[in-house]
Design a protein around this motif. Structure first.
Motif: not given
Length: 151
Positions: A53-55, A88-90, A94-97, A132-135
């Motif tokens: 939801i946050l993303k 973005a606080r939550y 993001e995983i880098s390129d 589970g990570q921000n990708i």
């Protein structure tokens, strides 16, 4: 403390401190969470569901800010960016390129992928590595296609 509880706690703090920017954003997030709870009939959402939801909200704010910039509405674009900053606080960084590219090359080697027809398998493997990570899935897709077309 779950992500949902953290958001509720921060909402109360923003309410007490009369921080309207944070308060408005967290109320919208809480409304989306409440909508999901109503759909599922659960009393609490798991962290991955709240993260999704946050993303979605974060991405929507970023895209809307760009549209407002194109329309010459800097005031509305800035409001969207400030809301995105609260969200973005939550969200984890993001995983880098570079990390994605390394994972793509590893997945291609493990799967023995060699042609663009293997894109789906490689995408699934890479996305599983970062579960589970921000990708950003579009970045992964681009890098996978680029790597497989150069083989």
């Amino acid at each position: 403390m779950t992500l949902q509880e953290t958001i509720n706690t921060d909402l109360k703090v923003a309410l007490k401190s009369k921080d309207e920017a944070v308060l408005g954003t967290l109320r919208l997030i809480k409304a989306d969470i409440q909508y999901e709870l109503t759909k599922t009939g659960a009393s609490e959402l798991a962290d991955p569901a709240v993260m999704q939801i946050l993303k979605v909200n974060f991405k929507r704010r970023k895209e809307t800010a760009l549209e407002y910039d194109k329309a010459g509405r800097a005031d509305l674009a800035e409001k969207e960016r400030s809301e995105a900053a609260v969200i973005a606080r939550y969200i984890p960084k993001e995983i880098s390129d570079e990390e994605i590219a390394k994972a793509v090359n590893q997945a291609i080697a493990e799967l023995g992928a060699s042609s663009p027809s293997d894109t789906g398998k490689v995408m699934g493997k890479v996305m599983g590595m970062f579960k589970g990570q921000n990708i950003d899935g579009s970045k992964v897709s681009f890098l996978v296609k680029q790597a497989l077309s150069s083989n």
